[in-house]
Design a protein around this motif. Structure first.
Motif, mmCIF file in Angstrom:
data_model
loop_
_atom_site.group_PDB
_atom_site.id
_atom_site.type_symbol
_atom_site.label_atom_id
_atom_site.label_comp_id
_atom_site.label_asym_id
_atom_site.label_seq_id
_atom_site.Cartn_x
_atom_site.Cartn_y
_atom_site.Cartn_z
ATOM 1 N N ASP A 415 1.086 -1.248 0.078
ATOM 2 C CA ASP A 415 0.144 0.015 -0.515
ATOM 3 C C ASP A 415 1.201 0.917 -0.099
ATOM 4 O O ASP A 415 1.967 1.300 0.384
ATOM 5 C CB ASP A 415 -0.731 -0.125 1.433
ATOM 6 C CG ASP A 415 -1.878 -1.086 1.402
ATOM 7 O OD1 ASP A 415 -2.456 -1.375 0.458
ATOM 8 O OD2 ASP A 415 -2.332 -1.875 2.729
ATOM 9 N N ARG A 417 0.588 5.273 0.825
ATOM 10 C CA ARG A 417 -0.742 6.493 1.108
ATOM 11 C C ARG A 417 -0.453 7.188 0.934
ATOM 12 O O ARG A 417 0.034 8.229 2.042
ATOM 13 C CB ARG A 417 -2.003 5.726 2.796
ATOM 14 C CG ARG A 417 -2.405 4.134 1.770
ATOM 15 C CD ARG A 417 -2.105 3.723 3.065
ATOM 16 N NE ARG A 417 -2.952 2.410 3.426
ATOM 17 C CZ ARG A 417 -3.993 1.701 3.749
ATOM 18 N NH1 ARG A 417 -4.363 2.086 5.344
ATOM 19 N NH2 ARG A 417 -4.303 0.347 4.290
ATOM 20 N N GLU A 441 -1.726 -1.215 -3.923
ATOM 21 C CA GLU A 441 -2.501 0.257 -4.167
ATOM 22 C C GLU A 441 -2.241 1.375 -3.286
ATOM 23 O O GLU A 441 -1.254 1.291 -2.596
ATOM 24 C CB GLU A 441 -3.936 -0.356 -2.836
ATOM 25 C CG GLU A 441 -5.001 1.014 -3.194
ATOM 26 C CD GLU A 441 -5.888 0.200 -2.155
ATOM 27 O OE1 GLU A 441 -6.631 -0.303 -2.218
ATOM 28 O OE2 GLU A 441 -6.236 0.945 -1.068
ATOM 29 N N LEU A 443 -3.919 4.559 -2.968
ATOM 30 C CA LEU A 443 -4.563 5.687 -1.999
ATOM 31 C C LEU A 443 -4.050 6.987 -1.817
ATOM 32 O O LEU A 443 -4.003 7.761 -1.481
ATOM 33 C CB LEU A 443 -5.041 4.949 -0.141
ATOM 34 C CG LEU A 443 -6.442 5.344 0.402
ATOM 35 C CD1 LEU A 443 -7.327 5.495 -0.967
ATOM 36 C CD2 LEU A 443 -5.835 4.841 1.630
ATOM 37 N N GLY A 464 -2.687 -2.904 -10.978
ATOM 38 C CA GLY A 464 -3.035 -2.345 -9.430
ATOM 39 C C GLY A 464 -4.131 -1.468 -9.021
ATOM 40 O O GLY A 464 -4.991 -1.372 -10.277
ATOM 41 N N ARG A 465 -4.359 -0.684 -7.899
ATOM 42 C CA ARG A 465 -5.120 0.034 -7.928
ATOM 43 C C ARG A 465 -5.151 0.781 -7.572
ATOM 44 O O ARG A 465 -4.316 1.309 -6.843
ATOM 45 C CB ARG A 465 -6.131 -0.658 -6.953
ATOM 46 C CG ARG A 465 -6.772 -1.756 -6.889
ATOM 47 C CD ARG A 465 -7.280 -2.830 -5.527
ATOM 48 N NE ARG A 465 -8.323 -1.938 -4.435
ATOM 49 C CZ ARG A 465 -9.622 -1.770 -4.680
ATOM 50 N NH1 ARG A 465 -10.029 -2.209 -5.391
ATOM 51 N NH2 ARG A 465 -9.630 -0.652 -4.021
ATOM 52 N N VAL A 467 -6.664 4.561 -5.914
ATOM 53 C CA VAL A 467 -7.926 4.208 -5.737
ATOM 54 C C VAL A 467 -8.023 6.559 -5.166
ATOM 55 O O VAL A 467 -7.317 6.271 -4.291
ATOM 56 C CB VAL A 467 -8.192 3.821 -4.263
ATOM 57 C CG1 VAL A 467 -9.900 4.635 -3.391
ATOM 58 C CG2 VAL A 467 -8.348 2.498 -4.494
ATOM 59 N N ARG A 487 -10.294 3.972 -9.186
ATOM 60 C CA ARG A 487 -11.480 3.966 -8.136
ATOM 61 C C ARG A 487 -11.439 4.805 -6.702
ATOM 62 O O ARG A 487 -10.635 4.858 -6.555
ATOM 63 C CB ARG A 487 -11.390 2.523 -7.777
ATOM 64 C CG ARG A 487 -11.313 1.101 -8.745
ATOM 65 C CD ARG A 487 -10.952 -0.064 -8.515
ATOM 66 N NE ARG A 487 -10.177 -0.585 -9.218
ATOM 67 C CZ ARG A 487 -9.812 -2.186 -9.293
ATOM 68 N NH1 ARG A 487 -10.384 -3.031 -8.214
ATOM 69 N NH2 ARG A 487 -9.880 -2.890 -10.548
ATOM 70 N N HIS A 489 -13.352 5.797 -3.602
ATOM 71 C CA HIS A 489 -12.730 4.543 -2.003
ATOM 72 C C HIS A 489 -14.575 4.619 -1.887
ATOM 73 O O HIS A 489 -15.257 5.654 -1.639
ATOM 74 C CB HIS A 489 -11.246 5.406 -1.224
ATOM 75 C CG HIS A 489 -11.740 5.056 -0.059
ATOM 76 N ND1 HIS A 489 -13.201 4.528 1.232
ATOM 77 C CD2 HIS A 489 -10.762 3.578 0.090
ATOM 78 C CE1 HIS A 489 -12.352 3.717 2.030
ATOM 79 N NE2 HIS A 489 -11.263 2.815 1.752
#
Length: 489
Positions: A415, A417, A441, A443, A464-465, A467, A487, A489
């Motif tokens: 992750d 972030r 991910e 974020l 991967g994501r 967000v 995407r 959240h």
């Protein structure tokens, strides 16, 4: 009948005998009664009586035993010699055993006396070395320092106080770091002290190694500390609340295993902290918590951090400085194929003013935490390759211009972030340059007024994501790759 007067008289013989007795009594008086009645000769009558009594007891015991076994019949002429022989043998065996015990006890006592004598010699050497270390002349202090180091090598049981004495001397505030012409003699004494410590921390298998010792330099004032190439195993080295000024702290190519290297509460001014090529193995902790850093450079090139190792710089006040995990030039002699962080790098709640934080050359599978780091005129670059269960927290508080650069690089797992926690409006810039989102991910929290610019330049197919939780303000400079799959959240 013979006349009694014709029989030869014995008086001359008696007189000669009396003279001999006087001579013997005089000799006994010269020797003294205590000497005659003590020691080995004094034990002979006691030993003889004890042996006789023991023989009689054993003889009677065997006699009764044989009588019981034979139906309460007295031993005959055949068994009597056997009883006598057995009694004598058992008496001799017991006597020999007691003699061996006595000899062993005497040897133990002699060894204890020798050990006490050795300890007294070591204690005398320690006192003399300590006195020299307190001498006003640098040459005498050097002699005392060498004496303490050699004594620590020779005296394993007293190694701890010797090492503590050297550490205590280095803690003494005798060196004025701000003086224009500091005492050259004192500088040489301190340089020699660090050399003595460093030499004995190079090889943990050496018989004179000072590993597994506690080194406490807390409260000291230092300019140059040299611990290059040392192997610090199962030790605790404290530099708490120290002052480092106008010099170098050298820990290059140091290997730390199950070690706490603690600089908590210390201050660094115009210092170069050199940790190039250091290896932090399992359980190693290098702690700069609550430090004050100004005009200093932390050289952290090509470090290797294994799992469960930690580099902690929490609640620190840092200004006009640089934390350089990336080498400034490619010719650095500690270069390795890869620099990897499987452990944790944590700058949480620190304040960074006019500071550079560069870590692009690293691969990260552990944790990089900049949670609530207050930034002003700061440039941050994160590892170029992030994989596994890595965790990157860039929740900064941007109180001034703050630039976070991510890539060129790849996120393969874990992750990443970025959730700004406060600061001044329009101060935060984040750029993903030539970035491959191959897993994991990313974020992003945009719904705060601190954003100035956000750029996301994606290469290759996104697996991967990404967000983005919310919307950016209209006046934020946005440049997001059209191929990005965003995407909410």
């Amino acid at each position: 009948m013979a006349d009694p007067r014709d029989i030869p008289t014995l008086s001359p013989l008696r007189e000669r005998s009396g003279q001999v007795k006087l001579i013997l009594l005089k000799r006994i008086a010269e020797l003294g009664e205590p000497r005659l009645g003590s020691g080995f000769y004094a034990l002979l009558p006691v030993a003889a009586a004890t042996a006789i009594i023991l023989f009689l007891v054993l003889f009677i015991f065997l006699w009764i035993l044989i009588a019981i076994l034979s139906g309460f019949n007295a031993p005959n002429d055949r068994t009597l010699p056997a009883v006598l022989t057995a009694s004598i043998s058992m008496t001799a065996l017991i006597g020999a055993s007691l003699g061996a015990i006595y000899a062993f006890r005497k040897q133990v006592l002699a060894e204890r006396d020798g050990l006490r004598a050795d300890q007294q010699v070591y204690s005398d050497r320690y006192v003399k070395a300590a006195e020299l270390l307190a001498h006003e002349r640098p040459s005498a202090r050097l002699a005392g320092l060498h004496s303490l180091a050699i004594l620590a090598d020779d005296w394993k049981e007293g190694r701890v106080p010797c090492v503590m004495a050297i550490c205590s001397y280095l803690r003494l505030p005798t060196l004025d770091l701000q003086a224009e012409n500091p005492d050259a003699g004192e500088r040489e004494v301190r340089r020699t002290a660090w050399k003595s410590i460093r030499t004995r921390l190079l090889d943990p298998t050496d018989g004179i190694s000072w590993h597994q010792q506690e080194f406490d330099f807390s409260g000291g004032h230092f300019d140059n500390v040299d611990l290059d190439l040392t192997r610090l195993n199962d030790a605790r080295i404290q530099f708490r609340n120290c002052v480092f000024r106008d010099g170098e702290l050298r820990l290059r190519a140091t290997k730390l295993t199950d070690v706490v290297l603690d600089f908590t509460g210390s201050s660094f001014h115009n210092m170069k902290v050199m940790l190039q090529g250091a290896e932090l193995n399992d359980g190693a902790v290098v702690c700069f918590d609550e430090t004050s850093v100004t005009n200093s450079s932390f050289e952290l090139h090509q470090m290797s951090m294994k799992a469960e190792s930690h580099l902690l710089v929490r609640r620190a006040q840092i200004s006009d400085s640089a934390f350089k995990f990336d080498a400034d030039d490619e010719g650095f002699f500690f270069q390795r194929p890869a620099s990897k962080v499987d452990g944790e790098v944590d700058f949480s709640e620190s304040t960074l003013d006019r500071t550079r934080f560069s870590m692009h050359a690293y691969a990260l599978t552990g944790r990089l935490v900049l949670h609530e780091v207050r930034t002003n005129d700061v440039r941050i670059s994160v590892p170029s390759r992030i994989s596994g269960d890595a965790y990157v927290n860039l929740d900064v508080v941007s109180n001034g211009p703050t630039e976070i650069s991510i890539g060129p690089g790849k996120l393969e797992g874990g992750d990443l972030r970025i959730r700004p926690r406060g600061g001044e409006p329009k101060t935060l810039e984040v750029q993903f340059n030539t970035f491959e989102l191959a897993g994991g991910e990313v974020l992003i929290y945009p719904s705060v007024p601190y954003w100035k610019r956000f750029r996301f330049d994606l290469i290759h197919e996104q697996r991967g994501r990404l967000v983005i939780s919310g919307d950016f303000d209209e006046d934020v400079d946005l440049d997001i790759d059209r191929a990005a799959d965003i995407r909410e959240h």
